[in-house]
Design an enzyme around this catalytic site. Structure first.
Site, PDB file in Angstrom:
ATOM      1  N   GLY A  25       0.811  -1.217   0.000  1.00  0.00           N
ATOM      2  CA  GLY A  25       0.000   0.000   0.000  1.00  0.00           C
ATOM      3  C   GLY A  25       0.837   1.256   0.000  1.00  0.00           C
ATOM      4  N   ALA A  26       1.950   1.233  -0.741  1.00  0.00           N
ATOM      5  CA  ALA A  26       2.916   2.335  -0.700  1.00  0.00           C
ATOM      6  C   ALA A  26       2.597   3.465  -1.666  1.00  0.00           C
ATOM      7  CB  ALA A  26       4.323   1.795  -0.980  1.00  0.00           C
ATOM      8  N   ASN A  27       1.433   3.428  -2.296  1.00  0.00           N
ATOM      9  CA  ASN A  27       1.133   4.452  -3.294  1.00  0.00           C
ATOM     10  C   ASN A  27       0.498   5.702  -2.691  1.00  0.00           C
ATOM     11  OD1 ASN A  27      -1.147   2.324  -3.240  1.00  0.00           O
ATOM     12  ND2 ASN A  27      -2.181   4.166  -3.968  1.00  0.00           N
ATOM     13  N   GLY A  29      -0.863   7.829   1.343  1.00  0.00           N
ATOM     14  CA  GLY A  29      -1.017   7.853   2.783  1.00  0.00           C
ATOM     15  C   GLY A  29       0.196   7.398   3.564  1.00  0.00           C
ATOM     16  N   GLY A  31       1.641   4.479   3.773  1.00  0.00           N
ATOM     17  CA  GLY A  31       2.587   3.654   3.029  1.00  0.00           C
ATOM     18  C   GLY A  31       3.527   4.488   2.186  1.00  0.00           C
ATOM     19  N   TYR A 180     -14.055  -4.226  10.910  1.00  0.00           N
ATOM     20  CA  TYR A 180     -12.753  -3.555  10.966  1.00  0.00           C
ATOM     21  C   TYR A 180     -12.050  -3.879  12.286  1.00  0.00           C
ATOM     22  CZ  TYR A 180      -9.259   0.188  10.691  1.00  0.00           C
ATOM     23  OH  TYR A 180      -8.073   0.907  10.655  1.00  0.00           O
TER      24      TYR A 180
END
Length: 307
Positions: A25-27, A29, A31, A180
Site C-alpha cells: 500500500g505504498a502508493n 497515505g 505507506g 474492521y
C-alpha cells in the site's frame, strides 16, 4: 544518538544502505510516507501496490523528494490470494533477501464486500492477505540478521473487536465497524504469535504499529453519521500522514526495538504525538485465540510458515 522517546522522528532512522524493504500500500497515505522515509535513508524500497499507475505516481513523487532513491514496483492485490502468490514468486525472482516487510495496506469500514476468495473484504485484505504474503516471503527474511516484519494495526482493534470464529466472514450479519475491529485485532494477534514463533531464530522479529488519527484516504468509507463527525473533528485531531507513519518507521528501523512491541502515538488518547511503545488491548494478548486464529488463517489461505 537516538532522540528522547517522545520525540523520535525520521532523523533517528539509521542508514538503510543495502537493505531491501517491501511496503504494501505504498502508493498513498502512510505507506507512501513510510516508503519515502526509508528510501531517503538508502533502502531499496519495493512499492507493493494494487494499481501500477498509482504506484508509478508514487515512485515519481518519492524520486522527487529523494533524488537517487532506489525504488521498484510490485503488483499486489491483497484481495486475491492468486495475486499474493504471484507477487511472492516475482519478489523471490528479483530479490535474494528482504530486510523489512511492512504490512501497511488496508481498507476501513467498507460496505459489505467479498474478496476474490470469498473472504470479508476487511478481514481478507487487512489480515489474511498479509498473513499469506508474510508466510510466502518469510524464507527471504529469516537468514537476514536484523530483519523485521512490521504490521500496521489501529486503535480500531479496541472498538467492537473480537475474533468471530463462528462467522469470520460476517456472512450472517455484517457490521462494518465490528469487521474492521476484528481485522485490526487479528493484525496484532498475528504479530504476537509470529514473534513467539520467530523468537528461537534470533534473526527476525515481528513488531506492530498504529498511526493514531492520521489524515489519509481510509476515512472515505466511514458511515454517514461517523463521516459527518469525522469531517468536523479530523482537521482538529488528525496528524499529517508523515507523522502517522512514524510509529511504523520506528517499529521498522529503531535499533532498540524488540520483537512483539507495539508502537503508536501516546498523546490525546493515542491519537497524536511522536511514536512510543504503547499497550494493546487485553484481548490481543489471548494466546489461545492467537493460536486458533493462526491455524484458521493457514487453512483459509493454504499458506504455512517455515517457523
Amino acid at each position: 544518538m537516538t532522540a528522547a522517546t517522545d520525540r523520535w522522528t525520521e532523523r533517528d532512522i539509521p542508514s538503510q544502505d543495502g537493505r531491501v524493504a517491501v511496503v504494501t500500500g505504498a502508493n498513498s497515505g502512510l505507506g507512501l510516507q513510510t516508503a519515502r522515509a526509508l528510501a531517503a535513508r538508502g533502502a531499496h524500497v519495493v512499492l507493493a501496490v494494487r494499481s501500477l499507475d498509482k504506484g508509478r505516481q508514487a515512485l515519481a513523487h518519492i524520486s522527487e523528494c529523494a533524488p537517487g532513491a532506489k525504488l521498484s514496483l510490485q503488483r499486489l492485490d491483497l484481495a486475491s490470494l492468486r495475486s499474493v502468490q504471484a507477487a511472492a514468486d516475482e519478489l523471490h525472482a528479483e530479490h535474494p533477501k528482504i530486510d523489512l516487510l511492512i504490512n501497511n495496506a488496508g481498507v476501513m469500514y467498507t460496505p459489505r464486500q467479498k474478496t476474490e476468495d470469498g473472504f470479508d473484504m476487511q478481514f481478507g485484505v487487512n489480515h489474511l492477505g498479509h498473513f499469506a504474503l508474510t508466510g510466502l516471503l518469510l524464507d527471504l527474511l529469516l537468514p537476514v540478521p536484523g530483519s523485521r516484519v512490521v504490521t500496521v494495526s489501529s486503535f480500531g482493534h479496541r472498538i467492537r473487536a473480537g475474533i468471530h470464529f463462528d462467522d469470520l466472514q460476517f456472512d450472517r450479519s455484517y457490521n462494518r465497524v465490528a469487521a474492521y475491529g476484528q481485522a485490526k485485532l487479528a493484525n496484532l494477534m498475528f504479530t504476537y504469535e509470529l514473534q513467539r514463533r520467530l523468537a528461537p531464530r534470533e534473526t527476525t522479529i515481528a513488531t506492530a504499529a498504529h498511526p493514531g488519527a492520521a489524515a489519509t484516504e481510509l476515512q472515505q468509507n466511514l458511515p454517514g453519521p461517523l463521516r459527518k463527525g469525522a469531517d468536523l473533528l479530523l482537521p482538529l485531531l488528525a496528524q499529517p500522514a508523515a507523522m502517522g507513519a512514524l510509529p511504523t518507521l520506528r517499529a521498522a528501523a529503531d535499533p532498540a526495538a524488540s520483537g512483539g512491541q507495539y508502537y503508536g502515538p501516546a498523546r490525546m488518547g493515542g491519537t497524536r504525538g511522536y511514536p512510543e511503545v504503547v499497550a494493546s488491548s487485553g484481548k490481543s494478548h489471548d494466546v489461545v485465540v492467537q493460536q486458533r486464529l493462526w491455524a484458521v488463517s493457514e487453512r483459509l489461505t493454504d499458506v504455512t510458515f517455515p517457523v
